[in-house]
Design a protein around this motif. Structure first.
Motif, PDB file in Angstrom:
ATOM      1  N   ASN A 183       0.953  -1.300   0.006  1.00 58.38           N
ATOM      2  CA  ASN A 183       0.075   0.026   0.008  1.00 58.38           C
ATOM      3  C   ASN A 183       0.943   1.272   0.000  1.00 58.38           C
ATOM      4  OD1 ASN A 183      -2.459   1.554   0.067  1.00 58.38           O
ATOM      5  ND2 ASN A 183      -3.446   0.011   1.473  1.00 58.38           N
ATOM      6  N   VAL A 184       0.304   2.166  -0.507  1.00 57.60           N
ATOM      7  CA  VAL A 184       1.004   3.660  -0.628  1.00 57.60           C
ATOM      8  C   VAL A 184       0.770   4.511   0.497  1.00 57.60           C
ATOM      9  CG1 VAL A 184       1.221   3.412  -3.017  1.00 57.60           C
ATOM     10  CG2 VAL A 184      -0.580   4.480  -2.351  1.00 57.60           C
ATOM     11  N   HIS A 185       1.627   5.413   0.754  1.00 59.26           N
ATOM     12  CA  HIS A 185       1.670   6.468   1.530  1.00 59.26           C
ATOM     13  C   HIS A 185       1.501   6.328   3.173  1.00 59.26           C
ATOM     14  CE1 HIS A 185      -0.570   8.602  -1.959  1.00 59.26           C
ATOM     15  NE2 HIS A 185       0.831   8.792  -2.136  1.00 59.26           N
ATOM     16  N   ARG A 186       1.736   4.910   3.247  1.00 61.98           N
ATOM     17  CA  ARG A 186       1.494   4.363   4.769  1.00 61.98           C
ATOM     18  C   ARG A 186       2.607   3.677   5.405  1.00 61.98           C
ATOM     19  NH1 ARG A 186      -4.710   1.538   3.948  1.00 61.98           N
ATOM     20  NH2 ARG A 186      -5.527   3.513   2.720  1.00 61.98           N
ATOM     21  N   ALA A 192       6.369   1.300  -3.886  1.00 59.97           N
ATOM     22  CA  ALA A 192       5.079   1.598  -4.721  1.00 59.97           C
ATOM     23  C   ALA A 192       4.778   2.996  -4.462  1.00 59.97           C
ATOM     24  CB  ALA A 192       4.008   0.726  -3.746  1.00 59.97           C
ATOM     25  N   THR A 193       4.856   3.552  -3.392  1.00 59.94           N
ATOM     26  CA  THR A 193       4.594   4.964  -3.162  1.00 59.94           C
ATOM     27  C   THR A 193       5.352   5.854  -4.444  1.00 59.94           C
ATOM     28  OG1 THR A 193       4.043   4.913  -0.837  1.00 59.94           O
ATOM     29  CG2 THR A 193       4.317   7.144  -1.530  1.00 59.94           C
ATOM     30  N   GLN A 194       6.718   5.672  -4.522  1.00 58.25           N
ATOM     31  CA  GLN A 194       7.690   6.586  -5.388  1.00 58.25           C
ATOM     32  C   GLN A 194       6.968   6.239  -6.516  1.00 58.25           C
ATOM     33  OE1 GLN A 194      11.551   5.315  -5.374  1.00 58.25           O
ATOM     34  NE2 GLN A 194      12.240   6.920  -6.385  1.00 58.25           N
ATOM     35  N   ALA A 195       6.543   5.066  -7.070  1.00 61.29           N
ATOM     36  CA  ALA A 195       6.186   4.602  -8.401  1.00 61.29           C
ATOM     37  C   ALA A 195       4.716   5.287  -8.792  1.00 61.29           C
ATOM     38  CB  ALA A 195       6.221   3.228  -8.772  1.00 61.29           C
ATOM     39  N   TYR A 196       3.879   5.228  -7.463  1.00 61.99           N
ATOM     40  CA  TYR A 196       2.644   5.946  -7.807  1.00 61.99           C
ATOM     41  C   TYR A 196       2.566   7.282  -7.962  1.00 61.99           C
ATOM     42  CZ  TYR A 196      -2.389   6.907  -6.325  1.00 61.99           C
ATOM     43  OH  TYR A 196      -3.653   7.377  -6.327  1.00 61.99           O
ATOM     44  N   GLU A 197       3.387   7.912  -7.144  1.00 62.81           N
ATOM     45  CA  GLU A 197       3.573   9.474  -7.173  1.00 62.81           C
ATOM     46  C   GLU A 197       4.284  10.035  -8.515  1.00 62.81           C
ATOM     47  OE1 GLU A 197       1.776  11.421  -5.873  1.00 62.81           O
ATOM     48  OE2 GLU A 197       0.982  10.031  -4.557  1.00 62.81           O
TER      49      GLU A 197
END
Length: 412
Positions: free
Chosen positions: A53-56, A65-70
């Motif tokens: 999960n991202v941001h958490r 995952a967060t880096q790729a999502y943003e």
């Protein structure tokens, strides 16, 4: 860059198959486009290596995952030339994006007696949210006419966009008529009356360069699956000045700052609108689709598709009994071509074409008010993308001729 569609087709494994004993010709791109191997591999790579999960979380997978999502959000920003990533909201698609504007901006700013202006050529996703808003707020929903040639009637637009107009919502490109609407002129007209401009870009962003800052639109919505990305991911662009004043329409985890027993506060833009676990894999794969489109070049894609239109439209017009809807000038028509064959229901036409391996759409194309306006119950629709070739266009013509002959004279 010169676009080589024959070479590009190798990137799309789904196109290399036999349907009803014929090589597939996929011409339903206005409904959804196919995905290149690079996008499919990106989805697999995320789930194989980075699924979190991202941001958490602070563990490695969550950070990746967060880096790729943003990073995908930044790719979207660059692709449509938004000012900042705070103005890029990930949604499920164009439909969700337009509903968010109607429910959030509409609830906040539309009052009884205000006017919402759309057109007869809109997709249901750009009609029903405004119907619901108008009913809830006791506002008035007004339709701009379409000319007999299939263009938005700008003289009528000037009459109907006025001092009571609060929102103007128009498709950049019609998903039935295939014409490119004069969005810049409409935006200037809306802004002259202090109205906001909402653009349905589902049929535009995949096919031509789009610069939301140059257009000066207030909101712009589009879907990933119509631009080589996966289903279930879309984008709403909104000017910061509006997004800051709007309330989220979904609530829960991810979008909160602090939650108390009886009230809560929201995160800053863009996250305050993105409640719950987002479509992480979809966003990352959309970013990869943007990389793919950028490598080809959106100007090249647009130029190539216009060459295809210039090739196929006269051939279709030359078939006796075929009616083409929308602009008849190839220079003013995109690769979306709705047509009917005299004496045949569009569903029968589409079924017959499918037997020839040619995939087209048949029905009202989620645009019943437009088809009622045109006084036809349904049409067939062939829609081209940059991986289609002139051979595909010839196969379409041959299939229509074979269909016409079959229904006139029976099986050959």
């Amino acid at each position: 860059m010169t676009l080589d569609a024959t070479k590009i087709r190798r990137d799309f494994p789904i196109l290399d198959q036999i349907v009803n004993d014929e090589p597939l010709v996929y011409l339903d791109n206005a409904a959804t486009t196919q995905k290149p191997e690079a996008v499919l591999q990106t989805l697999m790579d995320y789930y194989h290596h980075d699924n979190a999960n991202v941001h958490r979380g602070v563990h490695t997978l969550a950070e990746r995952a967060t880096q790729a999502y943003e990073a995908a959000r930044e790719k979207v920003r660059q692709f449509i030339h938004a000012k900042e990533t705070a103005e890029i909201l990930f949604t499920r698609g164009t439909t969700t994006s337009l509903n968010w504007v109607a429910r959030s901006f509409g609830d906040a700013f539309v009052e009884e007696g205000d006017e919402i202006v759309i057109s007869y050529m809109e997709h249901h996703a750009n009609i029903i949210p405004w119907q619901q808003l108008a009913q809830a707020k006791k506002a008035k929903l007004i339709y701009i006419d379409v000319t007999p040639e299939g263009f938005l009637d700008m003289a009528d637009a000037q009459r109907k966009i006025g001092p009571k107009t609060k929102i103007v919502a128009i498709a950049h490109v019609s998903n039935v008529l295939g014409g490119i609407n004069p969005i810049e002129e409409l935006i200037a007209l809306a802004h002259a009356h202090d109205a906001v401009m909402v653009v349905d870009g589902a049929q535009a962003v995949p096919h031509m360069p789009v610069d939301v800052q140059a257009l000066d639109c207030d909101f712009y919505a589009f879907s990933g699956h119509k631009m080589c990305g996966p289903t279930g991911i879309g984008v709403l662009y909104g000017k910061r000045q509006w997004l800051e004043q709007m309330e989220p329409v979904e609530f829960g985890g991810e979008m909160i700052d602090f939650v108390n027993l009886y009230d809560s506060t929201w995160k800053e833009l863009p996250w305050k609108f993105e409640a719950g676990t987002p479509n992480i894999a979809g966003a990352i794969a959309l970013g990869r689709a943007i990389d793919y489109l950028n490598a080809i070049g959106m100007p090249s894609i647009h130029e190539y598709e216009q060459e295809l239109v210039a090739y196929i439209l006269p051939k279709l017009q030359a078939i006796e009994g075929v009616t083409i809807y929308g602009p008849q000038d190839p220079a003013k028509h995109t690769g979306v071509m709705a047509f009917n064959l005299d004496g045949l229901h569009p569903h029968d036409v589409a079924t017959a074409l499918d037997m020839e391996g040619v995939a087209v759409r048949a029905g009202h194309h989620c645009a019943q008010p437009l088809l009622n306006y045109l006084q036809v119950p349904a049409t067939a629709r062939a829609s081209f993308y940059f991986y289609n070739t002139k051979d595909d266009a010839d196969r379409l013509v041959d299939a229509i001729l074979a269909t016409k002959e079959f229904f006139q004279y029976g099986a050959l």
